[in-house]
Design a protein around this motif. Structure first.
Motif, short mmCIF file in Angstrom:
data_model
loop_
_atom_site.label_atom_id
_atom_site.label_comp_id
_atom_site.label_asym_id
_atom_site.label_seq_id
_atom_site.Cartn_x
_atom_site.Cartn_y
_atom_site.Cartn_z
N GLU A 1 0.72 -1.18 -0.03
CA GLU A 1 0.00 0.01 -0.05
C GLU A 1 0.74 1.35 0.10
O GLU A 1 0.37 2.41 -0.13
N HIS A 2 2.26 1.17 0.18
CA HIS A 2 3.13 2.13 0.29
C HIS A 2 3.79 2.50 -1.23
O HIS A 2 4.15 3.42 -1.38
N ILE A 3 3.55 1.39 -2.32
CA ILE A 3 4.46 1.34 -3.29
C ILE A 3 4.11 2.45 -4.22
O ILE A 3 5.03 3.22 -4.92
N ASN A 4 2.96 2.75 -4.54
CA ASN A 4 2.37 3.83 -5.63
C ASN A 4 2.86 5.15 -5.21
O ASN A 4 3.34 5.78 -6.21
N GLY A 5 3.05 5.63 -3.89
CA GLY A 5 3.78 6.69 -3.58
C GLY A 5 5.19 6.65 -3.74
O GLY A 5 5.81 7.79 -3.39
N LEU A 6 6.00 5.46 -4.03
CA LEU A 6 7.43 5.48 -3.97
C LEU A 6 7.78 5.45 -5.51
O LEU A 6 9.07 5.82 -5.91
N VAL A 7 7.37 4.82 -6.33
CA VAL A 7 7.60 4.34 -7.65
C VAL A 7 7.82 5.70 -8.38
O VAL A 7 7.03 6.87 -8.41
N GLY A 8 8.80 5.88 -9.11
CA GLY A 8 9.37 7.03 -9.90
C GLY A 8 10.24 8.11 -9.16
O GLY A 8 10.40 9.03 -9.63
N LYS A 9 10.37 7.78 -7.81
CA LYS A 9 11.11 8.73 -6.98
C LYS A 9 12.59 8.25 -6.87
O LYS A 9 13.30 9.21 -6.11
N GLY A 10 13.03 7.38 -7.45
CA GLY A 10 14.49 6.88 -7.39
C GLY A 10 14.55 5.53 -7.89
O GLY A 10 13.56 4.73 -8.26
N GLU A 11 15.67 4.93 -7.89
CA GLU A 11 15.92 3.62 -8.32
C GLU A 11 15.48 2.64 -7.47
O GLU A 11 15.64 2.63 -6.07
N MET A 12 14.58 1.64 -7.78
CA MET A 12 14.08 0.71 -6.74
C MET A 12 14.90 -0.58 -6.67
O MET A 12 15.16 -1.06 -7.54
N ILE A 13 15.00 -0.68 -5.39
CA ILE A 13 15.75 -2.17 -4.99
C ILE A 13 14.84 -3.01 -4.20
O ILE A 13 14.00 -2.62 -3.31
N LEU A 14 14.26 -4.13 -4.57
CA LEU A 14 13.49 -5.11 -3.94
C LEU A 14 13.76 -6.34 -3.61
O LEU A 14 14.63 -6.95 -4.14
N ASN A 15 12.66 -7.01 -2.88
CA ASN A 15 12.61 -8.24 -2.40
C ASN A 15 11.37 -8.70 -2.09
O ASN A 15 10.57 -8.01 -1.69
N GLY A 16 11.13 -9.96 -2.04
CA GLY A 16 9.96 -10.29 -1.35
C GLY A 16 8.80 -10.13 -2.16
O GLY A 16 8.49 -9.78 -3.22
N LEU A 17 7.45 -10.47 -1.52
CA LEU A 17 6.37 -10.44 -2.28
C LEU A 17 5.92 -8.86 -2.89
O LEU A 17 5.37 -8.88 -3.78
N ALA A 18 6.44 -8.07 -1.92
CA ALA A 18 6.04 -6.67 -2.34
C ALA A 18 7.00 -6.20 -3.70
O ALA A 18 6.43 -5.58 -4.74
N GLY A 19 8.22 -6.80 -3.70
CA GLY A 19 8.95 -6.71 -4.95
C GLY A 19 8.37 -7.36 -6.00
O GLY A 19 8.38 -6.65 -7.19
#
Length: 241
Positions: free
Chosen positions: A17-35
């Motif tokens: 539920e936090h991801i939409n507010g973060l996408v596009g604001k920098g290089e994203m490094i991910l793991n897990g189900l959220a990734g």
């Protein structure tokens, strides 16, 4: 600036539920189900991402519940105890419950390049690396959870194995979605319980140590998600997104 998003087990769902507010604001490094959700959303759209994430959790729920280690309030019934023993026997013979074809099912149609990275642990070189470029590889890396699927490409597992959230490539000024679980409520009943809790405690300590040595913008996740409320949480999330 890098943005670090992920989480251990069902708790990773709380980051969605936090991801939409973060996408596009920098290089994203991910793991897990959220990734996994983030990559699918970027390549196939939000609706498809939520549909696949929900299907993933529902289809693999019993195994994810065993790997999750504990629940908040639901009593542990005989069926779940037998499931734990079954999984313990499986893990005594091999390093995964499901074969690669199950993982591939949840990657169908995922293609093209993507500007996100998955943080992975290289089992052969015993080092942390980033998988970047092809969306399918990034998504596969995020769900290559130790004990669930075989290592991706025979050697990579998501860094939920090493740190609950992807912080191995942390730099000052980065944004970190602090989505840590508290494993202290777990009741150890099988050898696999002991293995997963030891792995989780180590990953939690590593994440906290990395964060303590960096000046980052921390976005703290308050919501707690576990096997008790994971399905209800996904349904409420689907209605909001």
């Amino acid at each position: 600036m890098k943005i670090h998003v992920g989480g251990y087990g069902f708790q990773s769902l709380a980051a969605v539920e936090h991801i939409n507010g973060l996408v596009g604001k920098g290089e994203m490094i991910l793991n897990g189900l959220a990734g996994y959700y983030t990559v699918i959303s970027e390549t196939l759209g939000e609706d498809e991402a939520m549909s696949r994430l929900s299907e993933f959790v529902k289809r693999l729920f019993n195994t994810l519940k065993v790997m999750d280690g504990f629940t908040v309030s639901s009593p542990i019934g005989l069926r779940h105890k037998l499931q734990e023993l079954r999984h313990c026997r499986i893990w005594s013979r091999q390093n995964h419950v499901f074969e690669s074809n199950v993982r591939d099912f949840f990657l169908e149609g995922v293609s093209g390049n993507i500007g996100f990275s998955a943080e992975v642990f290289d089992l052969e070189e015993r080092t942390v690396k980033l998988i970047s470029g092809m969306a399918r590889g990034v998504a596969a890396s995020c769900i290559s959870l130790p004990g669930l699927f075989p290592p991706y490409m025979g050697r990579y597992v998501t860094t939920t194995y090493l740190s609950q959230i992807p912080v191995s490539f942390l730099s000052d000024g980065d944004t970190v979605l602090v989505n840590l679980r508290d494993p202290s409520f777990g009741r150890l009943k099988t050898a696999s319980d002991l293995l997963f809790q030891a792995m989780e405690v180590r990953s939690l300590n590593y994440a906290r140590e990395m964060l303590s040595h960096s000046e980052c913008r921390l976005v703290r996740v308050v919501k707690r998600v576990c096997s008790d409320n994971a399905l209800d949480f996904l349904e409420r999330l689907r209605k909001r997104l």
